[in-house]
Scaffold this motif. Sequence first.
Motif, PDB file in Angstrom:
ATOM      1  N   ILE A  94       0.838  -1.201   0.000  1.00 25.29           N
ATOM      2  CA  ILE A  94       0.000   0.000   0.000  1.00 25.29           C
ATOM      3  C   ILE A  94       0.870   1.247   0.000  1.00 25.29           C
ATOM      4  CG2 ILE A  94      -1.615   1.348   1.408  1.00 25.29           C
ATOM      5  CD1 ILE A  94      -2.844  -1.344   2.291  1.00 25.29           C
ATOM      6  N   LEU A  95       1.897   1.245   0.846  1.00 28.84           N
ATOM      7  CA  LEU A  95       2.805   2.388   0.925  1.00 28.84           C
ATOM      8  C   LEU A  95       3.516   2.619  -0.403  1.00 28.84           C
ATOM      9  CD1 LEU A  95       3.919   4.499   2.911  1.00 28.84           C
ATOM     10  CD2 LEU A  95       5.734   2.897   3.445  1.00 28.84           C
ATOM     11  N   ASP A  96       3.926   1.553  -1.052  1.00 26.96           N
ATOM     12  CA  ASP A  96       4.601   1.674  -2.342  1.00 26.96           C
ATOM     13  C   ASP A  96       3.663   2.237  -3.407  1.00 26.96           C
ATOM     14  OD1 ASP A  96       7.074   1.279  -3.788  1.00 26.96           O
ATOM     15  OD2 ASP A  96       6.006  -0.275  -4.907  1.00 26.96           O
ATOM     16  N   SER A  97       2.417   1.773  -3.423  1.00 23.03           N
ATOM     17  CA  SER A  97       1.468   2.301  -4.409  1.00 23.03           C
ATOM     18  C   SER A  97       1.162   3.780  -4.141  1.00 23.03           C
ATOM     19  CB  SER A  97       0.179   1.478  -4.407  1.00 23.03           C
ATOM     20  OG  SER A  97      -0.507   1.627  -3.183  1.00 23.03           O
ATOM     21  N   LEU A  98       1.060   4.160  -2.866  1.00 16.59           N
ATOM     22  CA  LEU A  98       0.842   5.578  -2.543  1.00 16.59           C
ATOM     23  C   LEU A  98       2.045   6.421  -2.958  1.00 16.59           C
ATOM     24  CD1 LEU A  98      -0.833   5.335   0.971  1.00 16.59           C
ATOM     25  CD2 LEU A  98      -1.918   5.915  -1.193  1.00 16.59           C
ATOM     26  N   TYR A  99       3.235   5.874  -2.786  1.00 13.74           N
ATOM     27  CA  TYR A  99       4.429   6.598  -3.210  1.00 13.74           C
ATOM     28  C   TYR A  99       4.442   6.776  -4.729  1.00 13.74           C
ATOM     29  CZ  TYR A  99       9.276   7.541  -4.357  1.00 13.74           C
ATOM     30  OH  TYR A  99      10.407   8.089  -4.884  1.00 13.74           O
ATOM     31  N   LYS A 100       4.075   5.735  -5.457  1.00  9.18           N
ATOM     32  CA  LYS A 100       4.044   5.847  -6.925  1.00  9.18           C
ATOM     33  C   LYS A 100       3.016   6.879  -7.365  1.00  9.18           C
ATOM     34  CE  LYS A 100       5.731   1.212  -7.866  1.00  9.18           C
ATOM     35  NZ  LYS A 100       5.407  -0.131  -8.325  1.00  9.18           N
ATOM     36  N   LYS A 101       1.863   6.940  -6.687  1.00  9.04           N
ATOM     37  CA  LYS A 101       0.861   7.967  -7.003  1.00  9.04           C
ATOM     38  C   LYS A 101       1.407   9.356  -6.691  1.00  9.04           C
ATOM     39  CE  LYS A 101      -3.180   5.037  -6.273  1.00  9.04           C
ATOM     40  NZ  LYS A 101      -4.348   4.770  -5.421  1.00  9.04           N
ATOM     41  N   HIS A 102       2.160   9.458  -5.608  1.00  9.00           N
ATOM     42  CA  HIS A 102       2.756  10.748  -5.240  1.00  9.00           C
ATOM     43  C   HIS A 102       3.761  11.200  -6.305  1.00  9.00           C
ATOM     44  CE1 HIS A 102       3.954  13.949  -2.539  1.00  9.00           C
ATOM     45  NE2 HIS A 102       5.222  13.605  -2.719  1.00  9.00           N
ATOM     46  N   VAL A 103       4.571  10.277  -6.793  1.00  6.13           N
ATOM     47  CA  VAL A 103       5.537  10.614  -7.840  1.00  6.13           C
ATOM     48  C   VAL A 103       4.815  11.033  -9.114  1.00  6.13           C
ATOM     49  CG1 VAL A 103       7.322   9.644  -9.345  1.00  6.13           C
ATOM     50  CG2 VAL A 103       7.382   9.190  -6.902  1.00  6.13           C
ATOM     51  N   ALA A 104       3.720  10.343  -9.440  1.00 10.89           N
ATOM     52  CA  ALA A 104       2.941  10.715 -10.617  1.00 10.89           C
ATOM     53  C   ALA A 104       2.340  12.112 -10.441  1.00 10.89           C
ATOM     54  CB  ALA A 104       1.845   9.689 -10.863  1.00 10.89           C
ATOM     55  N   ALA A 105       1.869  12.418  -9.233  1.00  7.30           N
ATOM     56  CA  ALA A 105       1.314  13.746  -8.968  1.00  7.30           C
ATOM     57  C   ALA A 105       2.406  14.813  -9.068  1.00  7.30           C
ATOM     58  CB  ALA A 105       0.664  13.783  -7.590  1.00  7.30           C
ATOM     59  N   LEU A 106       3.607  14.496  -8.599  1.00  8.96           N
ATOM     60  CA  LEU A 106       4.709  15.452  -8.705  1.00  8.96           C
ATOM     61  C   LEU A 106       5.071  15.728 -10.164  1.00  8.96           C
ATOM     62  CD1 LEU A 106       7.170  14.381  -5.865  1.00  8.96           C
ATOM     63  CD2 LEU A 106       5.858  16.480  -5.998  1.00  8.96           C
ATOM     64  N   SER A 107       5.031  14.705 -10.979  1.00 11.56           N
ATOM     65  CA  SER A 107       5.382  14.898 -12.387  1.00 11.56           C
ATOM     66  C   SER A 107       4.295  15.642 -13.153  1.00 11.56           C
ATOM     67  CB  SER A 107       5.680  13.560 -13.055  1.00 11.56           C
ATOM     68  OG  SER A 107       4.520  12.759 -13.071  1.00 11.56           O
ATOM     69  N   SER A 108       3.053  15.594 -12.636  1.00 12.22           N
ATOM     70  CA  SER A 108       1.963  16.306 -13.315  1.00 12.22           C
ATOM     71  C   SER A 108       1.955  17.786 -12.971  1.00 12.22           C
ATOM     72  CB  SER A 108       0.610  15.693 -12.953  1.00 12.22           C
ATOM     73  OG  SER A 108       0.279  16.000 -11.603  1.00 12.22           O
ATOM     74  N   ILE A 117      15.395  29.101 -17.868  1.00  9.93           N
ATOM     75  CA  ILE A 117      15.342  28.944 -19.324  1.00  9.93           C
ATOM     76  C   ILE A 117      14.452  30.015 -19.943  1.00  9.93           C
ATOM     77  CG2 ILE A 117      14.454  27.434 -21.157  1.00  9.93           C
ATOM     78  CD1 ILE A 117      15.524  25.069 -19.515  1.00  9.93           C
ATOM     79  N   LYS A 118      13.315  30.289 -19.310  1.00 11.19           N
ATOM     80  CA  LYS A 118      12.427  31.347 -19.812  1.00 11.19           C
ATOM     81  C   LYS A 118      13.130  32.696 -19.781  1.00 11.19           C
ATOM     82  CE  LYS A 118       8.064  29.211 -18.461  1.00 11.19           C
ATOM     83  NZ  LYS A 118       6.912  29.284 -17.542  1.00 11.19           N
ATOM     84  N   ARG A 119      13.854  32.976 -18.685  1.00 13.22           N
ATOM     85  CA  ARG A 119      14.556  34.247 -18.554  1.00 13.22           C
ATOM     86  C   ARG A 119      15.637  34.368 -19.630  1.00 13.22           C
ATOM     87  NH1 ARG A 119      18.935  36.537 -16.669  1.00 13.22           N
ATOM     88  NH2 ARG A 119      19.924  34.625 -15.973  1.00 13.22           N
ATOM     89  N   VAL A 120      16.395  33.294 -19.835  1.00 13.61           N
ATOM     90  CA  VAL A 120      17.462  33.327 -20.842  1.00 13.61           C
ATOM     91  C   VAL A 120      16.870  33.457 -22.245  1.00 13.61           C
ATOM     92  CG1 VAL A 120      19.281  31.918 -21.908  1.00 13.61           C
ATOM     93  CG2 VAL A 120      19.159  32.119 -19.433  1.00 13.61           C
ATOM     94  N   ASN A 121      15.770  32.772 -22.507  1.00 19.10           N
ATOM     95  CA  ASN A 121      15.139  32.877 -23.827  1.00 19.10           C
ATOM     96  C   ASN A 121      14.636  34.296 -24.092  1.00 19.10           C
ATOM     97  OD1 ASN A 121      15.623  30.268 -24.643  1.00 19.10           O
ATOM     98  ND2 ASN A 121      13.648  29.486 -23.917  1.00 19.10           N
ATOM     99  N   LEU A 136      11.937  18.348  -8.140  1.00 17.29           N
ATOM    100  CA  LEU A 136      10.873  19.114  -8.799  1.00 17.29           C
ATOM    101  C   LEU A 136      11.128  20.615  -8.673  1.00 17.29           C
ATOM    102  CD1 LEU A 136       8.116  19.081 -10.229  1.00 17.29           C
ATOM    103  CD2 LEU A 136       7.073  19.207  -7.967  1.00 17.29           C
ATOM    104  N   SER A 137      11.524  21.056  -7.495  1.00 15.85           N
ATOM    105  CA  SER A 137      11.789  22.492  -7.330  1.00 15.85           C
ATOM    106  C   SER A 137      12.969  22.921  -8.197  1.00 15.85           C
ATOM    107  CB  SER A 137      12.042  22.830  -5.870  1.00 15.85           C
ATOM    108  OG  SER A 137      13.255  22.285  -5.434  1.00 15.85           O
ATOM    109  N   ARG A 138      13.976  22.065  -8.308  1.00 14.23           N
ATOM    110  CA  ARG A 138      15.111  22.384  -9.183  1.00 14.23           C
ATOM    111  C   ARG A 138      14.673  22.464 -10.645  1.00 14.23           C
ATOM    112  NH1 ARG A 138      20.498  22.127  -7.067  1.00 14.23           N
ATOM    113  NH2 ARG A 138      20.949  22.632  -9.228  1.00 14.23           N
ATOM    114  N   ARG A 139      13.788  21.573 -11.059  1.00 13.73           N
ATOM    115  CA  ARG A 139      13.297  21.619 -12.446  1.00 13.73           C
ATOM    116  C   ARG A 139      12.486  22.889 -12.691  1.00 13.73           C
ATOM    117  NH1 ARG A 139      11.536  15.334 -13.292  1.00 13.73           N
ATOM    118  NH2 ARG A 139      13.665  14.536 -13.523  1.00 13.73           N
ATOM    119  N   ILE A 140      11.694  23.284 -11.710  1.00 18.03           N
ATOM    120  CA  ILE A 140      10.917  24.525 -11.850  1.00 18.03           C
ATOM    121  C   ILE A 140      11.865  25.714 -11.941  1.00 18.03           C
ATOM    122  CG2 ILE A 140       9.343  26.070 -10.615  1.00 18.03           C
ATOM    123  CD1 ILE A 140       7.907  23.547  -9.589  1.00 18.03           C
TER     124      ILE A 140
END
Length: 160
Positions: free
Chosen positions: A52-66, A128-132, A118-122
Amino acid sequence: MNRSQWYILTNLALLLFGTIAFYYTTPKFRKSNHTKLISQEKERNFRKEVIILDSLYKKHVAALSSSDQIAIASSDAVLETQFALIKKEYSGQTPPALLASKLIRNYQVRVLLNKHILSRRIDQADEIKRVNSLVSKLEEQNAELKSQNQMIRQVLLSLP
C-alpha cells in the motif's frame, strides 16, 4: 595395528573429543535470544502495508510529475497518514518496528528528494524562460543594429 593406523585412530578420537567439547561449551551460539519468530499473519500484514505504501508513493511521484498542486497536496497528505498509521502500529524496539521505521524513513527521504528535484526543475524552467527572453531581446537589438548599420553604409556610399 601398525603405527599409521594408531596415528589415524588417535587423531580421530581427539577430533571427536574436541568437537563434543566445542559443542557443549558454546551453547550461546546455537541458541540466540535475539532470534524471535514473527508470525506469518503479522508478516503478511506488514507486506500488505508495504505494498500500500509503495502504491501511494508511486501515485505521489505521478502527482509530482503532473505539477498539479492539489494532487500533490492530497497525495502528500495520504502518504503522511499512511506513515503515521504504520508508525502507530509498529512502535517500540522490536525487529518489525525497527524495519518499519527504516522503511518509513526511506520513503520520507525519497519524497523529499523528489520534491527537491521538482523544485530544481521549476527553477531551471524559470531560468530557461529568462534566458530565452534575454536572447530574443538581444536578437531584436542585433536586428536593429544591423538595420542601422545598413543605413549608415548607404549614407556613406551616397556621400561624394
